[in-house]
Design an enzyme around this catalytic site. Structure first.
Site, mmCIF file in Angstrom:
data_model
loop_
_atom_site.group_PDB
_atom_site.id
_atom_site.type_symbol
_atom_site.label_atom_id
_atom_site.label_comp_id
_atom_site.label_asym_id
_atom_site.label_seq_id
_atom_site.Cartn_x
_atom_site.Cartn_y
_atom_site.Cartn_z
ATOM 1 N N ARG A 1 -0.901 36.167 -11.625
ATOM 2 C CA ARG A 1 -1.285 35.273 -12.496
ATOM 3 C C ARG A 1 -0.981 33.857 -11.803
ATOM 4 O O ARG A 1 -1.279 33.587 -10.774
ATOM 5 C CB ARG A 1 -1.005 35.372 -13.887
ATOM 6 C CG ARG A 1 -1.689 34.689 -14.916
ATOM 7 C CD ARG A 1 -1.216 35.064 -16.141
ATOM 8 N NE ARG A 1 -1.276 36.444 -16.719
ATOM 9 C CZ ARG A 1 -2.564 36.666 -17.275
ATOM 10 N NH1 ARG A 1 -3.530 35.913 -17.329
ATOM 11 N NH2 ARG A 1 -2.676 37.991 -17.742
ATOM 12 N N THR B 1 4.341 44.249 -17.573
ATOM 13 C CA THR B 1 3.458 43.420 -16.755
ATOM 14 C C THR B 1 3.927 43.606 -15.226
ATOM 15 O O THR B 1 5.087 43.599 -14.994
ATOM 16 C CB THR B 1 3.414 41.839 -17.066
ATOM 17 O OG1 THR B 1 2.909 41.289 -16.189
ATOM 18 C CG2 THR B 1 4.925 41.297 -17.156
ATOM 19 N N GLY C 1 -2.481 43.233 -19.949
ATOM 20 C CA GLY C 1 -2.955 43.879 -18.738
ATOM 21 C C GLY C 1 -1.979 45.050 -18.646
ATOM 22 O O GLY C 1 -0.817 44.938 -18.747
ATOM 23 N N ASP D 1 3.464 41.433 -13.140
ATOM 24 C CA ASP D 1 3.631 39.985 -12.672
ATOM 25 C C ASP D 1 5.098 39.549 -12.560
ATOM 26 O O ASP D 1 5.587 38.323 -11.814
ATOM 27 C CB ASP D 1 2.855 38.980 -13.618
ATOM 28 C CG ASP D 1 1.301 39.216 -13.627
ATOM 29 O OD1 ASP D 1 0.798 39.644 -12.712
ATOM 30 O OD2 ASP D 1 0.830 38.613 -14.650
ATOM 31 N N ASP E 1 3.655 37.869 -21.855
ATOM 32 C CA ASP E 1 3.896 36.618 -22.422
ATOM 33 C C ASP E 1 2.849 36.514 -23.526
ATOM 34 O O ASP E 1 3.305 36.262 -24.603
ATOM 35 C CB ASP E 1 4.013 35.419 -21.685
ATOM 36 C CG ASP E 1 2.782 35.146 -20.619
ATOM 37 O OD1 ASP E 1 1.931 35.979 -20.508
ATOM 38 O OD2 ASP E 1 2.439 34.005 -19.856
ATOM 39 N N ARG F 1 -6.754 42.321 -24.581
ATOM 40 C CA ARG F 1 -6.454 41.076 -25.081
ATOM 41 C C ARG F 1 -7.344 40.672 -26.279
ATOM 42 O O ARG F 1 -8.554 40.421 -26.020
ATOM 43 C CB ARG F 1 -6.469 40.118 -23.912
ATOM 44 C CG ARG F 1 -5.747 40.321 -22.597
ATOM 45 C CD ARG F 1 -5.961 39.494 -21.570
ATOM 46 N NE ARG F 1 -4.864 39.730 -20.642
ATOM 47 C CZ ARG F 1 -5.203 40.120 -19.472
ATOM 48 N NH1 ARG F 1 -6.252 40.877 -19.135
ATOM 49 N NH2 ARG F 1 -4.156 40.343 -18.267
ATOM 50 N N ASP G 1 6.847 37.807 -14.614
ATOM 51 C CA ASP G 1 6.831 36.590 -15.100
ATOM 52 C C ASP G 1 7.713 36.351 -16.379
ATOM 53 O O ASP G 1 7.508 35.129 -17.016
ATOM 54 C CB ASP G 1 5.749 35.835 -15.136
ATOM 55 C CG ASP G 1 4.758 36.614 -15.839
ATOM 56 O OD1 ASP G 1 5.012 37.579 -16.445
ATOM 57 O OD2 ASP G 1 3.469 36.129 -16.144
#
Ligand code: F6P
Length: 327
Positions: free
Chosen positions: A177, A131, A16, A133, A108, A77, A135
Site C-alpha cells: 500500500r 495484513t 485484504g 503490509d 488499519d 471492504r 503497516d
C-alpha cells in the site's frame, strides 16, 4: 452493552486477506471455548454484520485450517459500514445475536471500524493485526507479512535467473500500500541492487547513478519498487529510465496478489496463535478498543488510535545494508 459480562464473542476478518488469518480465527475460537465463551463467526467482514450473515463456530469448525491461506470467514471492504446507518444496523445485529464483544482481524481500515464501533455504540472491540503490509504500529510484525515476504522473495529469485541469463534490468513491483516494509525486506533478502519506497525521498537521477555504478560490474540488476512509491509504479519508473538511456534491456514484473495467498509460514502461524489467545484473554480482563500485537517477543496491547494513527518505523539500517551489499 459494556456492563454485561462477556459470554459470547463475534469474530470477523476484514480488508485484504492475508496468510495466517485462518490460524488467528482458530486461535480466537479455541481460546474462547476454553474460557467458557461461545463464539460466532461473522461472514464477509463488517458487511456480514450489516447484512446479518453469521454462523456459530465451535472448536471442531476450525479444525484443519491453521495451514490454509485466505480466510474461511471471507473478507470485504464494506461501503455500508462507512455510514452511520450501516453501523447502527451492524450493532442491532450484534444485539440480536447476543454478542457481547467483537474480535476484528485486519489492518488499519478494520481497526478504524472497530474503534468507531466502540466510540459510537460502546461495543467492546479488540483487534489482531492481519495484513501483509506490516503497516501497524504496536507490533513488530503483522499476521501475513512473513509469508508475503517469503513468497515475494521466492518469485524474485526466479526473476533473477532470467535477469542474469539475459543481462537484463528488471523492475519488480511489490505490494505494501503506501509503505515500503515489504519492498525493503525483499530487496535485502533477494540481493536486489536498489529499492524505491515511499518513506525515502528518491529521484530517478539517484536511481540512474546507482544503476550506472552497479552496471560496470554486473550482468543483471533488479530494482524493487514499492507499489506506493511516489515516482509511480514499476511500469512508470521503467518508462522514465528508458527515456534517459537505451543502455539496458528492461523488463517489468508486478507480483500483485500472488503475495497475499498461500500457506502461512511458521512465524505467521505462531503470531496468529499467540495474539488470538491473548485477544480473548485481554477481552475477559477488561481490555477493549485496542490491538494485540507482539513487541520484542512479548504480547503488547496498543490502543486502536495509536495502532492506526502512529507511523510504524521502517527498519532504516537495511537501506545502508542494501547499499553496501549491492556494490
Ligand atoms: O493491504 C493489503 C493489500 O494487499 C495492499 O498491499 C494492496 O495495496 C491492497 O491490499 C490491494 O487491495 P485489493 O485486493 O483490494 O486490490
Amino acid at each position: 452493552m459494556s456492563e454485561r459480562p462477556i459470554r459470547r464473542i463475534g469474530v470477523l476478518t476484514s480488508g485484504g486477506d492475508g496468510p495466517g488469518m485462518n490460524a488467528a480465527i482458530r486461535a480466537v475460537v479455541r481460546s474462547a471455548t476454553t474460557s467458557g465463551l461461545e463464539c460466532i463467526g461473522v461472514l464477509g467482514g463488517y458487511d456480514g454484520l450489516v447484512n446479518d450473515r453469521l454462523r456459530p463456530l465451535g472448536t471442531r469448525d476450525v479444525s484443519n485450517i491453521i495451514q490454509r491461506g485466505g480466510t474461511i470467514l471471507r473478507s470485504a471492504r464494506s461501503e455500508a459500514f462507512r455510514t452511520a446507518e450501516g453501523r447502527a444496523t451492524a450493532v442491532r445485529t450484534l444485539h440480536n445475536h447476543g454478542i457481547d464483544a467483537l474480535v476484528a482481524i485486519g489492518g488499519d481500515g478494520t481497526f478504524t471500524g472497530a474503534h468507531i464501533l466502540f466510540q459510537e455504540h460502546g461495543v467492546r472491540t479488540i483487534g489482531l493485526p492481519g495484513t501483509i503490509d506490516n503497516d501497524l504500529y504496536g507490533t513488530d510484525a503483522t499476521i501475513g507479512y512473513d509469508t508475503a515476504l517469503n513468497t515475494a522473495v521466492e518469485a524474485i529469485d526466479r526473476i533473477r535467473d532470467t535477469a542474469s541469463s539475459h543481462d537484463r534490468l528488471f523492475f519488480v513491483e511489490v505490494m505494501g500500500r503506501d509503505t515500503g516494509h515489504i519492498a525493503l525486506m525483499c530487496a535485502v533478502a533477494a540481493g536486489a541492487e536498489y529499492v524505491l519506497i515511499p518513506e525515502e525521498r528518491q529521484s530517478i537521477d539517484g536511481l540512474m547513478d546507482a544503476l550506472m555504478q552497479a552496471s560496470r560490474a554486473k550482468s543483471s540488476q533488479i530494482v524493487i519498487v514499492a507499489e506506493g512509491d511516489e515516482e509511480g509504479g514499476a511500469f512508470e519508473i521503467a518508462r522514465k529510465v528508458k527515456e534517459r538511456t537505451t543502455a539496458y534491456d528492461i523488463r517489468v514484473s508486478v507480483l500483485g496478489h500472488l503475495q497475499r495467498g498461500g500457506a502461512p509460514t511458521v512465524n505467521d502461524r505462531i503470531l496468529a496463535s499467540r495474539t488470538g489467545v491473548a485477544a480473548v484473554e485481554q477481552l475477559l480482563a477488561g481490555t477493549h478498543d485496542a490491538m494485540v500485537g507482539v513487541v520484542n517477543g512479548a504480547i503488547a496491547v496498543t490502543p486502536f488510535e495509536q495502532a492506526i494513527g502512529n507511523q510504524k518505523p521502517l527498519q532504516r539500517d537495511l537501506l545502508h545494508v542494501l547499499k553496501v551489499l549491492a556494490s
